[in-house]
Design a protein around this motif. Structure first.
Motif, PDB file in Angstrom:
ATOM      1  N   ILE A  20      73.939  13.311   0.689  1.00  0.00           N
ATOM      2  CA  ILE A  20      74.115  12.100   1.477  1.00  0.00           C
ATOM      3  C   ILE A  20      75.519  12.135   2.070  1.00  0.00           C
ATOM      4  N   THR A  21      75.714  11.433   3.158  1.00  0.00           N
ATOM      5  CA  THR A  21      77.041  11.317   3.753  1.00  0.00           C
ATOM      6  C   THR A  21      77.575   9.929   3.453  1.00  0.00           C
ATOM      7  N   VAL A  22      78.766   9.898   2.868  1.00  0.00           N
ATOM      8  CA  VAL A  22      79.397   8.641   2.467  1.00  0.00           C
ATOM      9  C   VAL A  22      80.650   8.454   3.324  1.00  0.00           C
ATOM     10  N   THR A  23      80.825   7.270   3.875  1.00  0.00           N
ATOM     11  CA  THR A  23      82.039   6.958   4.631  1.00  0.00           C
ATOM     12  C   THR A  23      83.059   6.359   3.666  1.00  0.00           C
ATOM     13  N   ASN A  24      84.195   7.024   3.545  1.00  0.00           N
ATOM     14  CA  ASN A  24      85.250   6.569   2.643  1.00  0.00           C
ATOM     15  C   ASN A  24      85.964   5.345   3.207  1.00  0.00           C
ATOM     16  N   GLU A  25      86.792   4.718   2.388  1.00  0.00           N
ATOM     17  CA  GLU A  25      87.521   3.524   2.804  1.00  0.00           C
ATOM     18  C   GLU A  25      88.404   3.772   4.021  1.00  0.00           C
ATOM     19  N   ASP A  26      88.880   5.020   4.188  1.00  0.00           N
ATOM     20  CA  ASP A  26      89.739   5.336   5.329  1.00  0.00           C
ATOM     21  C   ASP A  26      88.941   5.706   6.584  1.00  0.00           C
ATOM     22  N   GLY A  27      87.603   5.612   6.498  1.00  0.00           N
ATOM     23  CA  GLY A  27      86.755   5.860   7.657  1.00  0.00           C
ATOM     24  C   GLY A  27      86.288   7.291   7.828  1.00  0.00           C
ATOM     25  N   THR A  28      86.692   8.189   6.927  1.00  0.00           N
ATOM     26  CA  THR A  28      86.240   9.574   7.018  1.00  0.00           C
ATOM     27  C   THR A  28      84.917   9.740   6.293  1.00  0.00           C
ATOM     28  N   ASP A  29      84.106  10.657   6.793  1.00  0.00           N
ATOM     29  CA  ASP A  29      82.818  10.950   6.166  1.00  0.00           C
ATOM     30  C   ASP A  29      82.972  12.077   5.162  1.00  0.00           C
ATOM     31  N   GLN A  30      82.267  11.961   4.045  1.00  0.00           N
ATOM     32  CA  GLN A  30      82.268  12.991   3.019  1.00  0.00           C
ATOM     33  C   GLN A  30      80.830  13.250   2.589  1.00  0.00           C
ATOM     34  N   SER A  46      68.047  -0.774  -6.614  1.00  0.00           N
ATOM     35  CA  SER A  46      68.061   0.667  -6.868  1.00  0.00           C
ATOM     36  C   SER A  46      69.501   1.147  -6.837  1.00  0.00           C
ATOM     37  N   TYR A  47      69.805   2.133  -7.679  1.00  0.00           N
ATOM     38  CA  TYR A  47      71.163   2.651  -7.807  1.00  0.00           C
ATOM     39  C   TYR A  47      71.165   4.163  -7.661  1.00  0.00           C
ATOM     40  N   ALA A  65      79.165   5.578  -8.068  1.00  0.00           N
ATOM     41  CA  ALA A  65      77.908   4.844  -8.190  1.00  0.00           C
ATOM     42  C   ALA A  65      77.847   3.777  -7.100  1.00  0.00           C
ATOM     43  N   ALA A  66      76.631   3.490  -6.664  1.00  0.00           N
ATOM     44  CA  ALA A  66      76.410   2.441  -5.668  1.00  0.00           C
ATOM     45  C   ALA A  66      74.979   1.969  -5.790  1.00  0.00           C
ATOM     46  N   GLN A  67      74.713   0.791  -5.271  1.00  0.00           N
ATOM     47  CA  GLN A  67      73.321   0.402  -5.103  1.00  0.00           C
ATOM     48  C   GLN A  67      72.908   0.924  -3.735  1.00  0.00           C
ATOM     49  N   LEU A  79      74.091   2.671   1.519  1.00  0.00           N
ATOM     50  CA  LEU A  79      74.787   2.413   0.262  1.00  0.00           C
ATOM     51  C   LEU A  79      75.440   1.045   0.328  1.00  0.00           C
ATOM     52  N   LEU A  80      75.371   0.343  -0.811  1.00  0.00           N
ATOM     53  CA  LEU A  80      75.973  -0.982  -0.928  1.00  0.00           C
ATOM     54  C   LEU A  80      76.806  -1.011  -2.208  1.00  0.00           C
ATOM     55  N   PRO A  81      77.835  -1.852  -2.246  1.00  0.00           N
ATOM     56  CA  PRO A  81      78.640  -1.919  -3.468  1.00  0.00           C
ATOM     57  C   PRO A  81      77.869  -2.553  -4.624  1.00  0.00           C
ATOM     58  N   ILE A  82      78.251  -2.167  -5.821  1.00  0.00           N
ATOM     59  CA  ILE A  82      77.723  -2.810  -7.024  1.00  0.00           C
ATOM     60  C   ILE A  82      78.504  -4.110  -7.174  1.00  0.00           C
ATOM     61  N   GLU A  83      77.794  -5.224  -7.326  1.00  0.00           N
ATOM     62  CA  GLU A  83      78.410  -6.535  -7.138  1.00  0.00           C
ATOM     63  C   GLU A  83      78.941  -7.219  -8.387  1.00  0.00           C
ATOM     64  N   THR A  84      78.350  -6.971  -9.546  1.00  0.00           N
ATOM     65  CA  THR A  84      78.755  -7.744 -10.726  1.00  0.00           C
ATOM     66  C   THR A  84      79.151  -6.833 -11.877  1.00  0.00           C
ATOM     67  N   ASP A  85      79.913  -7.407 -12.817  1.00  0.00           N
ATOM     68  CA  ASP A  85      80.294  -6.666 -14.017  1.00  0.00           C
ATOM     69  C   ASP A  85      79.068  -6.287 -14.838  1.00  0.00           C
ATOM     70  N   GLU A  86      78.056  -7.153 -14.851  1.00  0.00           N
ATOM     71  CA  GLU A  86      76.829  -6.873 -15.604  1.00  0.00           C
ATOM     72  C   GLU A  86      76.113  -5.645 -15.038  1.00  0.00           C
ATOM     73  N   GLU A  87      76.109  -5.530 -13.705  1.00  0.00           N
ATOM     74  CA  GLU A  87      75.503  -4.341 -13.086  1.00  0.00           C
ATOM     75  C   GLU A  87      76.282  -3.085 -13.454  1.00  0.00           C
ATOM     76  N   TRP A  88      77.617  -3.175 -13.444  1.00  0.00           N
ATOM     77  CA  TRP A  88      78.433  -2.009 -13.800  1.00  0.00           C
ATOM     78  C   TRP A  88      78.144  -1.559 -15.233  1.00  0.00           C
ATOM     79  N   VAL A  89      78.001  -2.505 -16.143  1.00  0.00           N
ATOM     80  CA  VAL A  89      77.687  -2.158 -17.532  1.00  0.00           C
ATOM     81  C   VAL A  89      76.343  -1.429 -17.584  1.00  0.00           C
TER      82      VAL A  89
END
Length: 98
Positions: A20-30, A46-47, A65-67, A79-89
């Motif tokens: 998969i191609t992920v765009t980093n916080e600085d805007g570059t693709d990895q 889904s994660y 990790a991401a949802q 890809l979406l961020p994981i939103e809660t501490d419970e999800e991270w656990v």
């Protein structure tokens, strides 16, 4: 004969990592390699666990990790961020089971 060819091709594709191609916080693709996908009935999401696609040994790569939202064929569409501490656990528990 055709069945043997199909089975051989399927075996080859199973050995190929899902990228998969992920765009980093600085805007570059990895380009990253998917190491595991899973769904949670508890959160209704889904994660995906993934690592940068490099030549480094797997145990030396940082795991992310991401949802994600799946496309109609089940592929990772967004890809979406994981939103809660419970999800991270929950995600950390799955990672520890691997």
């Amino acid at each position: 004969m055709i069945n043997e060819v199909v089975l051989t091709l399927l075996d080859e594709f199973e050995d190929e990592p899902q990228l998969i191609t992920v765009t980093n916080e600085d805007g570059t693709d990895q380009v990253c390699e998917v190491i595991h996908t899973f769904a949670s009935e508890q959160f209704g999401k889904s994660y995906v666990l993934y690592v940068p696609a490099t030549d480094e040994p797997m145990e030396e790569r940082e795991i992310f990790a991401a949802q994600y939202l799946a496309g109609s064929d089940g592929s990772i569409e967004e890809l979406l961020p994981i939103e809660t501490d419970e999800e991270w656990v929950y995600v950390e528990d799955i990672l520890n089971e691997l």
